[in-house]
Write a protein that holds these residues in place. Structure first.
Motif, PDB file in Angstrom:
ATOM      1  N   LYS A   1      80.190  84.767  35.472  1.00  0.00           N
ATOM      2  CA  LYS A   1      81.276  84.212  36.405  1.00  0.00           C
ATOM      3  C   LYS A   1      80.448  84.110  38.020  1.00  0.00           C
ATOM      4  O   LYS A   1      80.665  83.216  38.455  1.00  0.00           O
ATOM      5  N   LYS A   2      79.466  85.082  38.194  1.00  0.00           N
ATOM      6  CA  LYS A   2      78.765  85.160  39.423  1.00  0.00           C
ATOM      7  C   LYS A   2      77.805  83.867  39.532  1.00  0.00           C
ATOM      8  O   LYS A   2      77.547  83.069  40.220  1.00  0.00           O
TER       9      LYS A   2
ATOM     10  N   GLN B   1      81.239  88.841  33.881  1.00  0.00           N
ATOM     11  CA  GLN B   1      80.974  89.150  35.324  1.00  0.00           C
ATOM     12  C   GLN B   1      79.739  88.480  35.651  1.00  0.00           C
ATOM     13  O   GLN B   1      79.814  87.662  36.688  1.00  0.00           O
TER      14      GLN B   1
ATOM     15  N   SER C   1      79.954  80.902  39.836  1.00  0.00           N
ATOM     16  CA  SER C   1      80.071  80.579  41.377  1.00  0.00           C
ATOM     17  C   SER C   1      78.964  80.282  42.269  1.00  0.00           C
ATOM     18  O   SER C   1      79.151  79.371  43.420  1.00  0.00           O
ATOM     19  N   ASP C   2      77.947  80.739  41.998  1.00  0.00           N
ATOM     20  CA  ASP C   2      76.603  80.515  42.562  1.00  0.00           C
ATOM     21  C   ASP C   2      76.375  78.831  42.372  1.00  0.00           C
ATOM     22  O   ASP C   2      75.927  78.177  43.322  1.00  0.00           O
TER      23      ASP C   2
END
Length: 78
Positions: free
Chosen positions: A23-24, A20, A27-28
């Motif tokens: 993934k963040k 997770q 995405s950032d």
């Protein structure tokens, strides 16, 4: 539950949490790329469309574009 099962559960939860976080971070990083492109004058929505089209199978993309052209013609947009 046995210590073995507790250990497996803990490992699975920790792995999920690491994924997770990764993934963040991804995405950032993607958002940063889009911000840079926007700052350089590119249309972010058009770039996102290009990215979506590049992911498509070439035949599916060709069919999609042909239908889009047909629909635009039908609506008098060409």
């Amino acid at each position: 539950m046995s210590n073995y099962h507790n250990s497996q559960l803990q490992q699975a939860v920790e792995q999920w949490e690491r994924l997770q976080a990764e993934k963040k971070d991804l995405s950032d990083a993607q958002a940063d790329i889009l911000k840079e492109l926007k700052a350089k004058g590119f249309s972010v929505s058009t770039v996102k469309t290009l990215i979506r089209l590049r992911k498509m199978d070439p035949e599916a993309r060709q069919e999609h574009e042909a239908l889009l052209d047909l629909y635009k013609t039908e609506l008098g947009m060409s």
